[in-house]
Structure formats: structure tokens, C-alpha cells
Design an enzyme around this catalytic site. Structure first.
Site, PDB file in Angstrom:
ATOM      1  N   ALA A  10     -15.702 -46.510 -26.059  1.00  0.00           N
ATOM      2  CA  ALA A  10     -14.762 -45.234 -26.166  1.00  0.00           C
ATOM      3  C   ALA A  10     -13.262 -45.838 -26.019  1.00  0.00           C
ATOM      4  CB  ALA A  10     -15.004 -44.370 -25.044  1.00  0.00           C
TER       5      ALA A  10
ATOM      6  N   GLU B 196      -8.921 -42.259 -29.879  1.00  0.00           N
ATOM      7  CA  GLU B 196      -8.590 -40.730 -29.323  1.00  0.00           C
ATOM      8  C   GLU B 196      -7.960 -40.123 -30.336  1.00  0.00           C
ATOM      9  OE1 GLU B 196      -5.693 -41.228 -26.123  1.00  0.00           O
ATOM     10  OE2 GLU B 196      -7.292 -42.286 -24.921  1.00  0.00           O
TER      11      GLU B 196
ATOM     12  N   ASN C  32      -5.037 -38.910 -30.783  1.00  0.00           N
ATOM     13  CA  ASN C  32      -3.759 -39.649 -31.288  1.00  0.00           C
ATOM     14  C   ASN C  32      -3.733 -40.964 -31.124  1.00  0.00           C
ATOM     15  OD1 ASN C  32      -2.173 -37.053 -31.983  1.00  0.00           O
ATOM     16  ND2 ASN C  32      -2.597 -36.660 -29.778  1.00  0.00           N
TER      17      ASN C  32
ATOM     18  N   ILE D  36     -16.783 -41.187 -31.320  1.00  0.00           N
ATOM     19  CA  ILE D  36     -17.643 -42.074 -30.522  1.00  0.00           C
ATOM     20  C   ILE D  36     -18.888 -42.379 -30.952  1.00  0.00           C
ATOM     21  CG2 ILE D  36     -18.090 -43.119 -28.057  1.00  0.00           C
ATOM     22  CD1 ILE D  36     -14.985 -42.918 -29.058  1.00  0.00           C
TER      23      ILE D  36
ATOM     24  N   GLU E 209     -13.871 -49.750 -36.975  1.00  0.00           N
ATOM     25  CA  GLU E 209     -13.458 -50.825 -36.527  1.00  0.00           C
ATOM     26  C   GLU E 209     -12.306 -51.394 -37.083  1.00  0.00           C
ATOM     27  OE1 GLU E 209     -16.763 -53.379 -34.985  1.00  0.00           O
ATOM     28  OE2 GLU E 209     -18.313 -51.646 -34.844  1.00  0.00           O
ATOM     29  N   GLY E 210     -11.331 -50.672 -37.337  1.00  0.00           N
ATOM     30  CA  GLY E 210     -10.043 -50.979 -38.031  1.00  0.00           C
ATOM     31  C   GLY E 210     -10.172 -50.821 -39.737  1.00  0.00           C
TER      32      GLY E 210
ATOM     33  N   SER F   8      -8.944 -50.928 -43.656  1.00  0.00           N
ATOM     34  CA  SER F   8      -8.416 -51.986 -44.355  1.00  0.00           C
ATOM     35  C   SER F   8      -6.858 -52.430 -44.100  1.00  0.00           C
ATOM     36  CB  SER F   8      -8.674 -51.526 -45.830  1.00  0.00           C
ATOM     37  OG  SER F   8     -10.022 -51.711 -45.993  1.00  0.00           O
TER      38      SER F   8
HETATM   39  N1  CAA Z   1      -7.370 -60.936 -29.149  1.00  0.00           N
HETATM   40  C1  CAA Z   1      -6.892 -61.296 -28.015  1.00  0.00           C
HETATM   41  N2  CAA Z   1      -5.646 -60.663 -27.767  1.00  0.00           N
HETATM   42  C2  CAA Z   1      -5.093 -59.782 -28.634  1.00  0.00           C
HETATM   43  C3  CAA Z   1      -5.848 -59.330 -30.000  1.00  0.00           C
HETATM   44  C4  CAA Z   1      -6.874 -60.259 -30.187  1.00  0.00           C
HETATM   45  N3  CAA Z   1      -7.691 -59.902 -31.314  1.00  0.00           N
HETATM   46  N4  CAA Z   1      -5.029 -58.752 -30.504  1.00  0.00           N
HETATM   47  C5  CAA Z   1      -3.962 -58.352 -29.871  1.00  0.00           C
HETATM   48  N5  CAA Z   1      -3.926 -59.171 -28.683  1.00  0.00           N
HETATM   49  C6  CAA Z   1      -3.158 -58.995 -27.536  1.00  0.00           C
HETATM   50  C7  CAA Z   1      -1.598 -59.536 -28.078  1.00  0.00           C
HETATM   51  O1  CAA Z   1      -1.713 -60.877 -27.887  1.00  0.00           O
HETATM   52  C8  CAA Z   1      -0.809 -58.842 -27.198  1.00  0.00           C
HETATM   53  O2  CAA Z   1      -0.749 -59.413 -25.895  1.00  0.00           O
HETATM   54  P1  CAA Z   1       0.592 -59.708 -25.195  1.00  0.00           P
HETATM   55  O3  CAA Z   1       1.224 -58.631 -24.970  1.00  0.00           O
HETATM   56  O4  CAA Z   1       0.291 -60.565 -23.828  1.00  0.00           O
HETATM   57  O5  CAA Z   1       1.476 -60.661 -26.037  1.00  0.00           O
HETATM   58  C9  CAA Z   1      -1.377 -57.507 -26.771  1.00  0.00           C
HETATM   59  O6  CAA Z   1      -2.762 -57.803 -27.234  1.00  0.00           O
HETATM   60  C10 CAA Z   1      -0.898 -56.518 -27.739  1.00  0.00           C
HETATM   61  O7  CAA Z   1      -1.089 -56.815 -29.101  1.00  0.00           O
HETATM   62  P2  CAA Z   1      -0.238 -56.313 -30.263  1.00  0.00           P
HETATM   63  O8  CAA Z   1       1.271 -56.255 -30.061  1.00  0.00           O
HETATM   64  O9  CAA Z   1      -0.456 -57.192 -31.625  1.00  0.00           O
HETATM   65  O10 CAA Z   1      -0.556 -54.604 -30.413  1.00  0.00           O
HETATM   66  P3  CAA Z   1      -0.224 -53.430 -31.607  1.00  0.00           P
HETATM   67  O11 CAA Z   1      -0.058 -52.239 -30.649  1.00  0.00           O
HETATM   68  O12 CAA Z   1       0.573 -54.075 -32.565  1.00  0.00           O
HETATM   69  O13 CAA Z   1      -1.724 -53.191 -32.060  1.00  0.00           O
HETATM   70  C11 CAA Z   1      -3.578 -53.370 -33.758  1.00  0.00           C
HETATM   71  C12 CAA Z   1      -2.489 -54.255 -32.867  1.00  0.00           C
HETATM   72  C13 CAA Z   1      -4.050 -54.706 -34.575  1.00  0.00           C
HETATM   73  C14 CAA Z   1      -2.826 -52.831 -34.936  1.00  0.00           C
HETATM   74  C15 CAA Z   1      -4.497 -52.913 -32.839  1.00  0.00           C
HETATM   75  O14 CAA Z   1      -3.914 -51.717 -32.375  1.00  0.00           O
HETATM   76  C16 CAA Z   1      -5.891 -52.560 -33.817  1.00  0.00           C
HETATM   77  O15 CAA Z   1      -6.703 -53.562 -34.197  1.00  0.00           O
HETATM   78  N6  CAA Z   1      -5.908 -51.176 -34.316  1.00  0.00           N
HETATM   79  C17 CAA Z   1      -6.993 -50.863 -34.604  1.00  0.00           C
HETATM   80  C18 CAA Z   1      -7.993 -50.171 -33.840  1.00  0.00           C
HETATM   81  C19 CAA Z   1      -9.538 -50.290 -34.231  1.00  0.00           C
HETATM   82  O16 CAA Z   1     -10.176 -51.046 -34.923  1.00  0.00           O
HETATM   83  N7  CAA Z   1     -10.284 -49.180 -33.780  1.00  0.00           N
HETATM   84  C20 CAA Z   1     -11.683 -48.940 -34.142  1.00  0.00           C
HETATM   85  C21 CAA Z   1     -12.007 -48.218 -32.924  1.00  0.00           C
HETATM   86  S1  CAA Z   1     -13.845 -48.660 -32.739  1.00  0.00           S
HETATM   87  C22 CAA Z   1     -14.525 -47.990 -33.910  1.00  0.00           C
HETATM   88  O17 CAA Z   1     -14.175 -47.467 -35.031  1.00  0.00           O
HETATM   89  C23 CAA Z   1     -16.103 -47.713 -33.933  1.00  0.00           C
HETATM   90  C24 CAA Z   1     -16.878 -46.363 -33.740  1.00  0.00           C
HETATM   91  O18 CAA Z   1     -17.608 -46.189 -32.944  1.00  0.00           O
HETATM   92  C25 CAA Z   1     -16.352 -45.435 -34.364  1.00  0.00           C
END
Ligand code: CAA
Length: 382
Positions: A123, A126, A128, A156, A363-364, A366
Site C-alpha cells: 500500500a 494514493e 495524489n 492496491i 511498479e513505476g 516507463s
Molecule cells: N534504493 C534505495 N534508496 C533509494 C532508492 C532505491 N532504489 N531510490 C531512492 N532512494 C532514496 C534516495 O537515495 C533518497 O535518499 P536520501 O534522501 O537519503 O538521499 C530518497 O530515497 C529519496 O529519493 P529521491 O530523491 O530519488 O526521490 P524522488 O521523490 O525524486 O522519487 C522516484 C524517486 C524514482 C521518482 C520514485 O518516487 C518512484 O520510483 N516513483 C514510482 C513509484 C512506483 O513505482 N509506484 C508503484 C506502486 S506499486 C504498484 O504499482 C503495484 C500495485 O499493486 C498496483
């Protein structure tokens, strides 16, 4: 410990037979009923599929990432809705506990997740906070030895069947962005949790997504997953792994569609010959095979690197980006090779065409994978 070659081959063969015998024959019915039958779910339990990635000491099969990818190549050979039944226990729902859980949390939850007795859900998203996952507004405010959770999670997977949620919520509302987020194990029977209706979706009927609404749900502080304030990193590391799993499923689906297209092209006659004789059809088949093979190699390479202890954030994003786009192109070409029959429900190809569209989104997206890849490159990763 990786499986010995013989045990690995047996496992792959068992999953192969299960998919071909129990799932493929009922694909159309599952889509029509929007339901995977209990008998199939029971079969998945029996084979240990819910516990593929859970360590053996907690009752799972304890597969390496490479072995899990090989199993997913097989699971992908049928409607992705079947994989979704076990997907959250194998991947995003359970892996927070596997990677960051305390011994007590692992002992309490992992055996039940491995057996499939309890379904796990992830989970994070959200209304937004989709791609911008760090903007979650759901709060988890400390109150004595509990956290009080309020907010709404969206889309979810498996929420209705879930016995527990891996929840990301803002434990420090004063901190914007990733820093104020913590991860929690939340038992689904916690008072104050409501599950919304199943969303009507474009594809993958039989797999369900729901809103999950938290209203003053009290979660014991001992169920915080990893250190307070580190929940965003928990989520990102869980997703790094999940993206490899999804990439492997994309490869499996693509291989199934290529097989279907080859068989059809060998049978279908136009202009007095099998359409497989036409080089324009051959060109499409060759493009599909080349891309599917490239994705297969990419995800296996990334999985092996992860098994060797390397951080594979970038490789997982490359794999998810390429494999999910690839299976979209393959599904499109499969419809093209089938012609009008590809557009007609009875042949099942249009169903896969719809089913695979989500792989480029969840899961993110493209575009998020592109951002992850580029950021890692610019930070100096190879
Ligand atoms: N591993 C470890 N740490 C990580 C990381 C990783 N892969 N990615 C980021 N971090 C850490 C960073 O190092 C940073 O740490 P510090 O503050 O200590 O430096 C912190 O996390 C914040 O990282 P960012 O500044 O890179 O964060 P951001 O706000 O710019 O976002 C993003 C990064 C890659 C865009 C991320 O928000 C993202 O992956 N978004 C997509 C979300 C997603 O995949 N959602 C899917 C939901 S699940 C689903 O879909 C399944 C379902 O059931 C429907």
C-alpha cells in the site's frame, strides 16, 4: 543457497506443467468470470508458489532472484491474472518484511505468507501520490505504543484478499518528501480499515485492485518496518526487486504470444499459401523474437547481479522499461499477424493485448524507469 541444477529443472518443469494444465485451459473463463477459481489457488499453495521468494527457514522455497525469474518466465505463459494471485506474496507485499523485518516480525508473518494462508498487499499509491511516491499524505502519528493511521491508498492489488498490508505512511508530517515516511506491517483486520469496491479495469480480469481507507487505524509501534523515517527507501528497494519480477513475467507473456503467432501463421492461408511464407509476416515474427530474447537476457543478467550482492536499481529499471515496452510491441504485432481474428475475443489475443498494457504503468511507469536510469547514469553508475 541456489538450487542444484536437477532440483531447479524439476521446479521449472512442475510450474510449466501447472501453468499448461491448470491455467491455460481456463484463461477465457477466468476473464469472463473475473475470478481465478479457488481450486487453482489451492494448487498454487500446494506447489509453494506463494513462498517462492521467502527464505526456507520461514517455510518458503527461498529461491534466488535468478530462479524466481526462471519461474516467472513460466508463469508468464498464461493470463497474467494467475500470476497476480501470488504476485504480492512473492514480491512487493512480502519483501519489505524479508529485507527489513525484525526476527519477531519475520517469525510472525513470513510462514503465513509463504503458505498462502495470509495474502500480502503493498500500500504505497494514493489518489495524489502515484509516480510521485514521496508525496504520500496518509499519516501514521505516534500515540504511545501505537501509530494512528489515516488516509486513502489507491489501486492496491489483492487488497480484498489481504491479511496484511505493507503500508507506507507519513510519520512526520512536518517533513515533506521522502524523509517523513515510515513503513509498517498492518494486519488487515485492524479496526478502522475499509476496502473499496473492485475497480473495473482494461485487462487482467481475475486480478483485483481496490482503495484501502484507513480511519484512525491503530497499528502497534512494534510493526514499524525498518527505522522510522526510512519507509520510502524500504518501498524503493522492494520495487527494485519487484521490477525484475514483472520484467520476467513480460518475457513469459511475449514468448507465449510469439508461439501463438507462429502457430497461426503456419496454419492460416491467404493468396494460396500459408501466411508464414510471407516475408512481411516473417519480419514481424523476427522482430518479436529478437526483442523477447533481448529482454530475457537483460532480466537474467540483472537477476544474477542482484544475487551476487550488487545494487541493481538501474538494471531493474532498464529491464522493466525494456521488457514492458517490448511485450506491448509483441502483443500489437501478434494482433497484426492474426489479422481480424486478433481483434476477436475467441482467439484470446486481444485479451493479452489488453492485459499487458498495465506492465508499462504499475511498479513505476516507463517514464519513471527512464528517470531512474538517467539519474543513476548521471550519478556515475556504469
Ligand atoms: N534504493 C534505495 N534508496 C533509494 C532508492 C532505491 N532504489 N531510490 C531512492 N532512494 C532514496 C534516495 O537515495 C533518497 O535518499 P536520501 O534522501 O537519503 O538521499 C530518497 O530515497 C529519496 O529519493 P529521491 O530523491 O530519488 O526521490 P524522488 O521523490 O525524486 O522519487 C522516484 C524517486 C524514482 C521518482 C520514485 O518516487 C518512484 O520510483 N516513483 C514510482 C513509484 C512506483 O513505482 N509506484 C508503484 C506502486 S506499486 C504498484 O504499482 C503495484 C500495485 O499493486 C498496483
Amino acid at each position: 543457497m541456489p538450487l542444484d541444477p536437477e532440483t531447479r529443472a524439476q521446479l521449472i518443469d512442475t510450474v510449466h506443467r501447472f501453468v499448461q494444465e491448470q491455467c491455460v485451459p481456463i484463461e477465457a473463463k477466468v476473464a469472463e468470470d473475473d475470478l481465478v477459481p479457488d481450486s487453482v489457488i489451492a494448487g498454487m499453495r500446494e506447489l509453494g508458489l506463494f513462498g517462492l521468494s521467502i527464505p526456507e527457514e520461514y517455510g518458503g522455497l527461498g529461491l534466488s532472484m535468478e530462479e524466481e525469474v526462471l519461474v516467472c518466465f513460466e508463469l508468464g505463459q498464461t493470463s497474467p491474472a494467475f500470476r497476480s494471485v501470488i504476485g504480492t506474496n512473492v514480491g512487493i507485499g512480502s519483501q519489505g518484511v524479508v529485507m527489513f523485518g525484525t526476527d519477531e516480525q519475520k517469525r510472525e508473518w513470513l510462514p503465513k505468507l509463504a503458505s498462502g494462508e495470509v495474502v500480502a498487499s503493498f500500500a504505497l499509491t494514493e489518489p495524489n501520490a502515484g509516480s510521485d511516491a514521496a508525496s504520500v499524505r496518509t499519516t501514521a502519528i505516534r500515540d504511545g505504543d501505537h501509530y494512528v493511521v489515516n488516509g486513502t491508498k489507491r489501486f492496491i492489488t489483492n487488497a480484498k484478499r489481504a491479511g496484511m498490508f505493507t503500508l507506507m505512511a507519513r510519520s512526520d508530517p512536518a517533513k515533506k518528501g521522502a524523509g517523513g515516511i515510515s513503513a509498517f506491517i498492518v494486519p488487515a483486520n485492524t479496526p478502522g480499515i475499509t476496502i473499496g469496491k473492485a475497480e473495473k479495469k482494461m485487462g487482467q480480469q481475475g486480478a483485483h485492485i481496490h482503495d484501502v481507507i484507513f480511519e484512525n487505524a491503530r497499528v502497534p509501534a512494534k510493526l514499524c518496518l525498518g527505522p522510522e523515517g526510512e519507509g520510502f527507501k524500504v518501498a524503493m528497494q522492494v520495487l527494485d526487486r519487484g521490477r525484475l519480477h514483472i520484467s520476467a513475467v513480460c518475457v513469459g507473456v511475449a514468448e507465449r504470444l510469439i508461439r501463438e503467432a507462429v502457430n497461426y501463421a503456419r496454419e492460416r492461408e491467404q493468396f494460396g499459401q500459408k501466411i508464414a511464407e510471407f516475408q512481411l509476416i516473417q519480419g514481424m515474427l523476427a522482430d518479436c523474437k529478437t526483442e523477447a530474447y533481448a529482454a530475457r537476457c537483460m532480466v537474467l543478467d540483472a537477476a544474477r547481479k542482484r544475487d551476487a550482492g550488487e545494487k541493481v536499481t538501474m538494471e531493474a529499471a532498464c529491464s522493466k522499461y525494456f521488457a514492458s515496452e517490448m511485450v506491448g510491441r509483441v502483443a500489437d504485432k501478434a494482433v497484426q499477424i492474426f489479422g481480424g481474428a486478433g481483434y476477436v475475443a475467441d482467439y484470446g489475443i486481444e485479451r493479452f493485448y489488453r492485459d499487458v498494457r498495465i506492465f508499462r504503468l504499475y511498479e513505476g511507469t516507463s517514464q519513471i524507469q527512464q528517470i531512474v536510469i538517467a539519474r543513476n547514469l548521471l550519478r556515475g553508475a556504469d
